[in-house]
Design a protein around this motif. Sequence first.
Motif, mmCIF file in Angstrom:
data_model
loop_
_atom_site.group_PDB
_atom_site.id
_atom_site.type_symbol
_atom_site.label_atom_id
_atom_site.label_comp_id
_atom_site.label_asym_id
_atom_site.label_seq_id
_atom_site.Cartn_x
_atom_site.Cartn_y
_atom_site.Cartn_z
ATOM 1 N N LEU A 189 38.504 21.072 -96.745
ATOM 2 C CA LEU A 189 37.547 19.965 -96.866
ATOM 3 C C LEU A 189 36.101 20.448 -96.772
ATOM 4 N N TRP A 190 35.898 21.592 -96.119
ATOM 5 C CA TRP A 190 34.519 22.001 -95.822
ATOM 6 C C TRP A 190 33.945 22.962 -96.869
ATOM 7 N N THR A 191 34.749 23.384 -97.828
ATOM 8 C CA THR A 191 34.322 24.472 -98.710
ATOM 9 C C THR A 191 33.208 24.093 -99.681
ATOM 10 N N ASP A 192 33.150 22.836 -100.107
ATOM 11 C CA ASP A 192 32.147 22.461 -101.119
ATOM 12 C C ASP A 192 30.868 21.893 -100.515
ATOM 13 N N GLY A 193 30.824 21.771 -99.178
ATOM 14 C CA GLY A 193 29.616 21.280 -98.524
ATOM 15 C C GLY A 193 29.420 19.780 -98.568
ATOM 16 N N GLU A 194 30.325 19.050 -99.222
ATOM 17 C CA GLU A 194 30.193 17.595 -99.306
ATOM 18 C C GLU A 194 30.612 16.916 -98.004
ATOM 19 N N ARG A 195 31.538 17.560 -97.298
ATOM 20 C CA ARG A 195 32.030 17.018 -96.030
ATOM 21 C C ARG A 195 31.749 18.026 -94.926
ATOM 22 N N ARG A 196 31.435 17.518 -93.734
ATOM 23 C CA ARG A 196 31.104 18.379 -92.601
ATOM 24 C C ARG A 196 32.024 18.038 -91.436
ATOM 25 N N GLU A 197 32.319 19.047 -90.645
ATOM 26 C CA GLU A 197 33.324 18.912 -89.592
ATOM 27 C C GLU A 197 32.721 18.553 -88.244
ATOM 28 N N GLN A 198 33.329 17.556 -87.600
ATOM 29 C CA GLN A 198 33.067 17.256 -86.201
ATOM 30 C C GLN A 198 34.366 17.462 -85.450
ATOM 31 N N ALA A 199 34.417 18.482 -84.603
ATOM 32 C CA ALA A 199 35.648 18.819 -83.887
ATOM 33 C C ALA A 199 35.885 17.857 -82.720
ATOM 34 N N CYS A 200 37.054 17.995 -82.120
ATOM 35 C CA CYS A 200 37.529 17.039 -81.109
ATOM 36 C C CYS A 200 37.587 17.675 -79.724
ATOM 37 N N LEU A 201 36.808 17.144 -78.788
ATOM 38 C CA LEU A 201 36.810 17.672 -77.424
ATOM 39 C C LEU A 201 38.090 17.297 -76.676
ATOM 40 N N ALA A 202 38.737 16.207 -77.069
ATOM 41 C CA ALA A 202 39.980 15.815 -76.394
ATOM 42 C C ALA A 202 41.058 16.877 -76.565
ATOM 43 N N HIS A 203 41.087 17.532 -77.722
ATOM 44 C CA HIS A 203 42.065 18.598 -77.936
ATOM 45 C C HIS A 203 41.772 19.789 -77.023
ATOM 46 N N VAL A 204 40.493 20.096 -76.823
ATOM 47 C CA VAL A 204 40.119 21.165 -75.905
ATOM 48 C C VAL A 204 40.545 20.805 -74.487
ATOM 49 N N ARG A 205 40.222 19.599 -74.071
ATOM 50 C CA ARG A 205 40.582 19.155 -72.723
ATOM 51 C C ARG A 205 42.090 19.185 -72.501
ATOM 52 N N ARG A 206 42.854 18.811 -73.524
ATOM 53 C CA ARG A 206 44.306 18.734 -73.398
ATOM 54 C C ARG A 206 44.919 20.104 -73.086
ATOM 55 N N LYS A 207 44.357 21.155 -73.691
ATOM 56 C CA LYS A 207 44.869 22.504 -73.431
ATOM 57 C C LYS A 207 44.769 22.846 -71.943
ATOM 58 N N PHE A 208 43.629 22.512 -71.343
ATOM 59 C CA PHE A 208 43.423 22.822 -69.927
ATOM 60 C C PHE A 208 44.184 21.852 -69.031
ATOM 61 N N SER A 209 44.262 20.610 -69.432
ATOM 62 C CA SER A 209 45.003 19.625 -68.646
ATOM 63 C C SER A 209 46.477 19.995 -68.562
ATOM 64 N N ASP A 210 47.033 20.507 -69.659
ATOM 65 C CA ASP A 210 48.433 20.942 -69.652
ATOM 66 C C ASP A 210 48.648 22.101 -68.673
ATOM 67 N N LEU A 211 47.653 22.989 -68.582
ATOM 68 C CA LEU A 211 47.754 24.111 -67.648
ATOM 69 C C LEU A 211 47.698 23.639 -66.200
ATOM 70 N N VAL A 212 46.905 22.611 -65.955
ATOM 71 C CA VAL A 212 46.841 22.049 -64.605
ATOM 72 C C VAL A 212 48.190 21.452 -64.229
ATOM 73 N N SER A 213 48.812 20.750 -65.178
ATOM 74 C CA SER A 213 50.106 20.111 -64.912
ATOM 75 C C SER A 213 51.223 21.126 -64.737
ATOM 76 N N SER A 214 51.219 22.175 -65.567
ATOM 77 C CA SER A 214 52.338 23.120 -65.560
ATOM 78 C C SER A 214 52.165 24.272 -64.584
ATOM 79 N N GLN A 215 50.908 24.678 -64.360
ATOM 80 C CA GLN A 215 50.681 25.872 -63.546
ATOM 81 C C GLN A 215 49.697 25.660 -62.398
ATOM 82 N N GLN A 216 49.213 24.436 -62.216
ATOM 83 C CA GLN A 216 48.204 24.162 -61.199
ATOM 84 C C GLN A 216 47.011 25.125 -61.341
#
Length: 291
Positions: free
Chosen positions: A98-125
Amino acid sequence: KLCTPLQDHILKQIKQSHALFADDTTIRLQPGKGYKGKSCVTARLWAYARDGSGYGADDPPAVAFQFTTDRKGEHPVSHLKDYKGWVHADGYSGFNCLWTDGERREQACLAHVRRKFSDLVSSQQSVVGAEAVERIAKLYAIEKRIKGLPPDQRVQVRQAEAKQILDDLEAWLEGQQARVSGKTPLAAAIRYALNRLPKIRPYLDNGFLEIDNNTVERCIRPIGLGRKNYLFVGSIAGGQAAALFYTLIGTAKLNDVCPRAYLTWLFETIAGHSVNDIEALTPWAFKRLQL
């Protein structure tokens, strides 16, 4: 068939926004007419949504679903080929086209970042994971406070408060990365975060962008419940019908309209309705009739 132009119209309206939300989810497809195969395959429902309530926009919220038999990146490119603007998306590589022609620009998701760490808290404290979640929570607290404000005011607050928190988070993660083994789940979470954080930053400068992709993730959640009940769609036509009805029902719910009341009215109205006035058949038009 009668409702397909309405589905297309809803997607067209979504693509007129400065920013939209994109995601996909699985749906099982049973071989049948139009598909060659011997067993169920994993097909996809792609979802595209808009919701400007976060910055006080007047445009009604909407979601449109599209069905495909696979997850190739050519599909979102086809769905959004005439769209120019920002796309909130997760890190799925298929969206990279989607980003190759410059017509569309990406806004990434912080919830996905948070989820990675939240899973580590749940599984490994994980202590590091817990601190990452705590730092991210400060960014969400700011977003909660400025929800509904005009874009320029949201940018002011984000620049004054959120930018430094995000800068500190990135620097802290870089420091943690040097201290942990590269083969651990924690290192993987840190690498993912450091890769995505630069693509999250555009929200700091654009008040019409959101910090995550949760708007569309909420829209696809009912499909997970559906998978436990109907198990699969019986054909490509069935998958396309599912995408149509998820579009109509999902958009009705976003506009605080009873889906059953809306569909009843739609089916009673659409046969004698002019295709040139498809806007009058949308869930938000139905809502105005009820006021």
